[in-house]
Design a protein around this motif. Structure first.
Motif, mmCIF file in Angstrom:
data_model
loop_
_atom_site.group_PDB
_atom_site.id
_atom_site.type_symbol
_atom_site.label_atom_id
_atom_site.label_comp_id
_atom_site.label_asym_id
_atom_site.label_seq_id
_atom_site.Cartn_x
_atom_site.Cartn_y
_atom_site.Cartn_z
ATOM 1 N N ILE A 100 -55.834 32.185 111.280
ATOM 2 C CA ILE A 100 -56.928 32.154 112.265
ATOM 3 C C ILE A 100 -57.903 33.295 112.011
ATOM 4 O O ILE A 100 -59.132 33.102 112.024
ATOM 5 C CB ILE A 100 -56.365 32.223 113.703
ATOM 6 C CG1 ILE A 100 -55.624 30.917 114.026
ATOM 7 C CG2 ILE A 100 -57.485 32.457 114.712
ATOM 8 C CD1 ILE A 100 -54.985 30.895 115.402
ATOM 9 N N ARG A 104 -61.762 32.855 110.930
ATOM 10 C CA ARG A 104 -62.864 33.437 111.707
ATOM 11 C C ARG A 104 -63.798 34.230 110.812
ATOM 12 O O ARG A 104 -65.025 34.180 110.973
ATOM 13 C CB ARG A 104 -62.297 34.319 112.824
ATOM 14 C CG ARG A 104 -61.749 33.530 114.007
ATOM 15 C CD ARG A 104 -61.143 34.433 115.046
ATOM 16 N NE ARG A 104 -60.644 33.680 116.195
ATOM 17 C CZ ARG A 104 -59.648 34.069 116.971
ATOM 18 N NH1 ARG A 104 -59.015 35.220 116.719
ATOM 19 N NH2 ARG A 104 -59.267 33.330 118.001
ATOM 20 N N ILE A 180 -59.876 26.267 113.451
ATOM 21 C CA ILE A 180 -59.507 27.409 114.298
ATOM 22 C C ILE A 180 -58.980 26.919 115.637
ATOM 23 O O ILE A 180 -57.940 27.371 116.127
ATOM 24 C CB ILE A 180 -60.710 28.354 114.497
ATOM 25 C CG1 ILE A 180 -61.066 29.045 113.174
ATOM 26 C CG2 ILE A 180 -60.411 29.400 115.570
ATOM 27 C CD1 ILE A 180 -62.357 29.828 113.213
ATOM 28 N N GLU A 184 -55.227 27.462 117.028
ATOM 29 C CA GLU A 184 -55.015 28.165 118.303
ATOM 30 C C GLU A 184 -54.169 27.316 119.241
ATOM 31 O O GLU A 184 -53.282 27.834 119.930
ATOM 32 C CB GLU A 184 -56.371 28.503 118.937
ATOM 33 C CG GLU A 184 -57.084 29.647 118.236
ATOM 34 C CD GLU A 184 -58.456 29.923 118.820
ATOM 35 O OE1 GLU A 184 -58.923 31.067 118.701
ATOM 36 O OE2 GLU A 184 -59.067 28.985 119.392
#
Length: 268
Positions: A100, A104, A180, A184
């Motif tokens: 992740i 990002r 992402i 999550e």
């Protein structure tokens, strides 16, 4: 180096070791075949009808077979060299515990690239002379060579970054943002472990795998069922696994249904 990166490095090292071993075996086998061939005088034909004919033909066949083994080992070495070279080149893996964070960072770079392309196109539209355009582009961080290249017309006479470049970059940003969000959501899952007759079913969030664990080697029909649903045997985990995602969970449920149905049939 996190745990995933350490596993990747170990995997690469294993492939490199196998390639080196196969290469060494290939060289040794080739030399053995060459030494065998040198025992036959150059141009010596098979003496048809002679008592040595059968032995000579068998010996020459062994030479041919040994050369074949050497070339096969050479192909094996190339295969493992390619596998070693491919490790880590598939982008950011969902198995990486830092996936992740890395995604990002990748998304930030893609978004920055989008803004740079839009700003460059705006500068080109704002300024009318090539000299002014180059100066504006250089002020944005491009080199003079890059600015001059950007001002070369394409096949349709257009200059600057084409619209498809911005569209593709934007689509890439949406893809990364989607990954992402998916990861999550995946991190919020809890582990699942279900005992059934003849197997244990697991959804292991740390391993990022859907797993089937059997007390021993499953029979041929069960192995075929697992393979049909893309489960692979993992010696390190002692289980049949595939990635923990929606498709993997669905496949796991299908395999469970089939296994439970087989158990019921066996009980009748």
């Amino acid at each position: 180096m996190n745990s995933y990166e350490a596993k990747q490095a170990a995997r690469k090292a294993r492939f490199e070791e196998r390639a080196e071993q196969a290469s060494a075996e290939s060289a040794s086998t080739y030399n053995r075949a060459r030494d065998m061939a040198q025992a036959i005088p150059f141009g010596q034909p098979i003496l048809v009808g002679h008592h040595s004919e059968t032995r000579d033909r068998n010996y020459r066949d062994r030479i041919h077979t040994t050369y074949g083994k050497a070339f096969a080992l050479q192909d094996k070495a190339k295969h493992y060299e390619q596998k070693a070279a491919s490790v880590g080149t598939g982008g950011i893996s969902s198995d990486d515990p830092e996936a992740i964070e890395k995604l990002r960072a990748e998304l930030a770079n893609v978004e920055q690239a989008q803004e740079r392309m839009k700003a460059a196109n705006k500068a080109i539209r704002t300024h009318k002379t090539e000299e002014a355009r180059i100066a504006a582009l250089v002020a944005q961080g491009l080199t003079e060579a890059q600015a001059a290249e950007l001002l070369k017309p394409d096949f349709a006479g257009r200059i600057g970054f084409p619209s498809y470049a911005l569209s593709n970059n934007n689509a890439n940003a949406r893809r990364i943002a989607g990954r992402i969000a998916e990861l999550e959501k995946r991190r919020q899952r809890v582990d699942v472990e279900q005992e059934a007759e003849g197997y244990t079913y697991r959804e292991d969030t740390e391993e990022n795998r859907v797993m089937f664990v059997f007390p021993g080697k499953p029979d041929e029909a069960t192995r075929a069922l697992l393979k049909r649903h893309a489960f692979k045997w993992s010696p390190s985990r002692g289980a049949w696994v595939r990635q923990l995602n929606n498709a993997g969970i669905w496949a796991g449920q299908e395999v469970k249904k089939a296994l439970n149905a087989l158990t019921k049939v066996g009980d009748v």
